[in-house]
Design a protein around this motif. Structure first.
Motif, PDB file in Angstrom:
ATOM      1  N   GLU A   1       0.747  -1.321   0.052  1.00  0.00           N
ATOM      2  CA  GLU A   1       0.057  -0.018   0.066  1.00  0.00           C
ATOM      3  C   GLU A   1       0.883   1.258  -0.099  1.00  0.00           C
ATOM      4  N   PRO A   2       0.642   2.130  -0.825  1.00  0.00           N
ATOM      5  CA  PRO A   2       1.764   3.340  -0.920  1.00  0.00           C
ATOM      6  C   PRO A   2       1.161   4.141   0.150  1.00  0.00           C
ATOM      7  N   TRP A   3       1.956   5.008   0.575  1.00  0.00           N
ATOM      8  CA  TRP A   3       1.658   5.901   1.603  1.00  0.00           C
ATOM      9  C   TRP A   3       1.045   7.265   1.277  1.00  0.00           C
ATOM     10  N   GLN A   4       1.355   7.403  -0.117  1.00  0.00           N
ATOM     11  CA  GLN A   4       0.625   8.572  -0.927  1.00  0.00           C
ATOM     12  C   GLN A   4      -0.297   8.194  -1.980  1.00  0.00           C
ATOM     13  N   LYS A   5      -1.333   9.039  -2.394  1.00  0.00           N
ATOM     14  CA  LYS A   5      -1.886   8.601  -3.502  1.00  0.00           C
ATOM     15  C   LYS A   5      -1.156   8.685  -4.757  1.00  0.00           C
ATOM     16  N   VAL A   6      -1.450   7.658  -5.572  1.00  0.00           N
ATOM     17  CA  VAL A   6      -0.812   7.305  -6.658  1.00  0.00           C
ATOM     18  C   VAL A   6      -1.491   7.765  -8.057  1.00  0.00           C
ATOM     19  N   ASP A   7      -0.765   8.661  -8.822  1.00  0.00           N
ATOM     20  CA  ASP A   7      -1.673   9.344  -9.950  1.00  0.00           C
ATOM     21  C   ASP A   7      -2.833  10.108  -9.454  1.00  0.00           C
ATOM     22  N   ASP A   8      -2.952  10.753  -8.422  1.00  0.00           N
ATOM     23  CA  ASP A   8      -4.206  11.328  -8.096  1.00  0.00           C
ATOM     24  C   ASP A   8      -5.381  10.350  -7.502  1.00  0.00           C
TER      25      ASP A   8
END
Ligand code: ATP
Ligand code: MG
Length: 206
Positions: free
Chosen positions: A50-57
């Motif tokens: 799970e990425p910590w940030q949004k990916v591609d918005d």
């Protein structure tokens, strides 16, 4: 001499990394095609952490949903398995870590990393691609709308393979569900049902 004295040939293991949000028939055909062409004993699907940030918005679906959809999609194929290494490590996934973990799990195997044109371009632009080439052989699969330029690639560590044209992407599947359009036959039946059961990709989703 008995069979126990013959040197065991190294196993050939394909590694198919992806977000798999959701897994679709493009992924499955690519894995099957590479498996057949390269004589792979097994293809391991590895959903990303799970990425910590949004990916591609956009927010990526929880890892457990992506993992279970991948298990459902691959369950019937005796040569397909799913690994949790990237999910259990947590955080954003780097191919180097995936390959190191799998090399430790499969010490008697040669690894074949299967990836689409988009991801291959990104991997090759990394600081130290030679380190990756020591861990695995790379197979770039072309998909509709993407072109793979083979020039400048280390030919001894990378092969390019065209898979039967399947214009399927996870992005399109998510958009279809959000718009109330069908994803039957784009993803395996069990994945259609899983998406509906858990109300994934709906505009009103939490
Ligand atoms: P998204 O639209 O969210 O980017 P995706 O369809 O590209 O999703 P990923 O999980 O990102 O799916 O893809 C995992 C791997 O499978 C990547 O290497 C990608 O290039 C490859 N791939 C995706 N779709 C296809 C397809 N239709 N045919 C062959 N390879 C594919
Ligand atoms: Mg993608």
């Amino acid at each position: 001499t008995g069979p126990e004295q013959e040197p065991r040939p190294r196993r050939r293991i394909g590694v198919m990394g992806g977000t798999f949000d959701p897994v679709h028939h493009g992924h499955l055909v690519a894995a099957s095609e590479v498996g057949s062409r390269f004589g792979l004993d097994e293809v391991v699907f590895v959903p990303t952490g799970e990425p910590w940030q949004k990916v591609d918005d956009r927010r990526v679906s929880p890892a457990e949903h992506r993992y279970l959809m991948t298990v459902i999609a691959t369950a019937a194929n005796p040569r397909f398995t799913v690994s949790r290494v990237d999910i259990d490590r947590g955080g954003p996934t780097y191919t180097k870590d995936t390959l190191r973990d799998l090399a430790a799990l499969y010490p008697d195997a040669d690894l074949y990393f299967i990836t689409g044109a988009d991801a291959l371009t990104a991997i090759l632009s990394w600081k130290n691609p030679d380190e990756l080439f020591q861990l695995a052989y790379f197979i770039g699969v072309t998909r509709p709308g993407h072109r793979l330029d083979g020039s400048g690639l280390p030919a001894d560590r990378i092969s390019l393979l065209e898979v039967p044209a399947l214009a399927i992407s996870s992005t399109d599947c998510r958009d279809r569900v959000a718009d109330g359009e069908p994803v039957w036959y784009l993803v395996p039946d069990g994945v259609v049902q899983y998406i509906a059961k858990h109300r994934l990709y709906r505009p009103d989703a939490p």
